[in-house]
Motif scaffolding. Structure first.
Motif, PDB file in Angstrom:
ATOM      1  N   GLN A  28      75.167  62.458 -50.086  1.00 21.83           N
ATOM      2  CA  GLN A  28      75.079  61.182 -49.366  1.00 21.83           C
ATOM      3  C   GLN A  28      76.200  61.042 -48.344  1.00 21.83           C
ATOM      4  N   ASP A  29      77.395  61.557 -48.675  1.00 25.38           N
ATOM      5  CA  ASP A  29      78.543  61.428 -47.773  1.00 25.38           C
ATOM      6  C   ASP A  29      78.623  62.556 -46.760  1.00 25.38           C
ATOM      7  N   GLY A  30      77.816  63.601 -46.964  1.00 24.25           N
ATOM      8  CA  GLY A  30      77.838  64.729 -46.042  1.00 24.25           C
ATOM      9  C   GLY A  30      79.095  65.562 -46.151  1.00 24.25           C
ATOM     10  N   GLU A  36      76.677  69.521 -42.843  1.00 21.68           N
ATOM     11  CA  GLU A  36      75.510  69.569 -41.973  1.00 21.68           C
ATOM     12  C   GLU A  36      74.562  70.664 -42.432  1.00 21.68           C
ATOM     13  N   GLY A  37      73.302  70.389 -42.305  1.00 26.11           N
ATOM     14  CA  GLY A  37      72.278  71.356 -42.691  1.00 26.11           C
ATOM     15  C   GLY A  37      70.970  71.005 -42.030  1.00 26.11           C
ATOM     16  N   PRO A  38      70.009  71.911 -42.089  1.00 26.61           N
ATOM     17  CA  PRO A  38      68.706  71.632 -41.464  1.00 26.61           C
ATOM     18  C   PRO A  38      67.955  70.549 -42.226  1.00 26.61           C
ATOM     19  N   SER A  39      67.126  69.834 -41.504  1.00 27.19           N
ATOM     20  CA  SER A  39      66.292  68.827 -42.149  1.00 27.19           C
ATOM     21  C   SER A  39      65.259  69.505 -43.036  1.00 27.19           C
ATOM     22  N   GLU A  40      64.734  68.748 -43.988  1.00 24.89           N
ATOM     23  CA  GLU A  40      63.671  69.273 -44.838  1.00 24.89           C
ATOM     24  C   GLU A  40      62.422  69.526 -43.996  1.00 24.89           C
ATOM     25  N   THR A  41      61.513  70.327 -44.517  1.00 25.03           N
ATOM     26  CA  THR A  41      60.302  70.666 -43.755  1.00 25.03           C
ATOM     27  C   THR A  41      59.456  69.442 -43.461  1.00 25.03           C
ATOM     28  N   ASP A  42      59.592  68.402 -44.300  1.00 28.48           N
ATOM     29  CA  ASP A  42      58.809  67.190 -44.050  1.00 28.48           C
ATOM     30  C   ASP A  42      59.574  66.178 -43.213  1.00 28.48           C
ATOM     31  N   GLY A  43      60.727  66.576 -42.663  1.00 25.87           N
ATOM     32  CA  GLY A  43      61.511  65.683 -41.828  1.00 25.87           C
ATOM     33  C   GLY A  43      62.544  64.866 -42.563  1.00 25.87           C
TER      34      GLY A  43
END
Length: 215
Positions: A28-30, A36-43
């Motif tokens: 939640q805090d990153g 940072e990381g890629p978004s999930e496949t569903d956005g």
């Protein structure tokens, strides 16, 4: 021994839940290792799948901890009736083990053990929640949901998700209660331990007034 076991259960939950909660907070805090990381496949936001799994772990740990707390109560009653030579709890259809021990103690000593609990409804709910974790549920989810009996008696119970209970109950038009998932947090574990400790202490004080206790 009772207090020692309850203290250990509290220690166990507090220690075991930390990795789950810390990982959820980091996501939640990153913060590392969940920056940072890629978004999930569903956005969905990065690491959403991991957060869900850690949350499921937290919920499962709480459910299992509550089950162990209920077992300690059952162990206390079993040891008490055995030590006093009261016999075996009668088999009563569609009644919980607490009801059966209560019937035995009422028949032999004249004590209504439920009247000794500061919050009898809380003790009953602990047992209802424990039963759910020990019986087959829904193969499609890691969550444990109230069964119809639990939902009817305690639609917004102490050990159910307050968020889901409020949303589901407020949104539905059917007068029958909707089953909500259990959510046993540190606060709820502490409440359950205190309730069982107080209940057992009250029963022990009542038992001590009878000669059978000292045999």
């Amino acid at each position: 021994m009772l207090n020692h076991k309850l203290d250990f259960i509290g220690f166990f939950y507090t220690t075991a839940v930390q990795p789950f909660q810390s990982a959820m907070d980091a996501i939640q805090d990153g913060t590392a290792p969940y920056g940072e990381g890629p978004s999930e496949t569903d956005g969905a936001p990065p690491f959403t799948t991991e957060w869900i799994e850690f949350n499921d772990g937290r919920l499962t740990l709480g459910n299992l901890t509550l089950s162990v707390i209920a077992v300690v109560l059952q162990e206390f009653l079993a040891a008490s009736v055995q030590n006093m030579g009261l016999g075996t709890p009668p088999k009563v259809a569609k009644k919980s083990w607490l009801d059966r021990y209560g019937a035995l103690i009422r028949a032999t000593l004249g004590i209504d053990i439920r009247s000794l609990a500061k919050e009898p409804s809380l003790i009953e709910e602990i047992i209802l929640a424990r039963n759910l974790t020990q019986h087959p549920g829904d193969i499609g989810t890691n969550w444990v949901y109230q069964d119809p009996e639990y939902a009817k008696r305690y639609p917004k119970g102490e050990f159910v998700s307050g968020f889901y209970a409020s949303v589901l109950q407020d949104a539905q038009e059917d007068p029958d209660p909707v089953s909500s998932p259990l959510e046993v947090s540190q606060e709820k574990v502490d409440i359950a331990i205190r309730a069982v400790r107080d209940f057992c202490s009250a029963m022990e004080a009542a038992f001590q007034r009878y000669p059978q206790y000292w045999n």
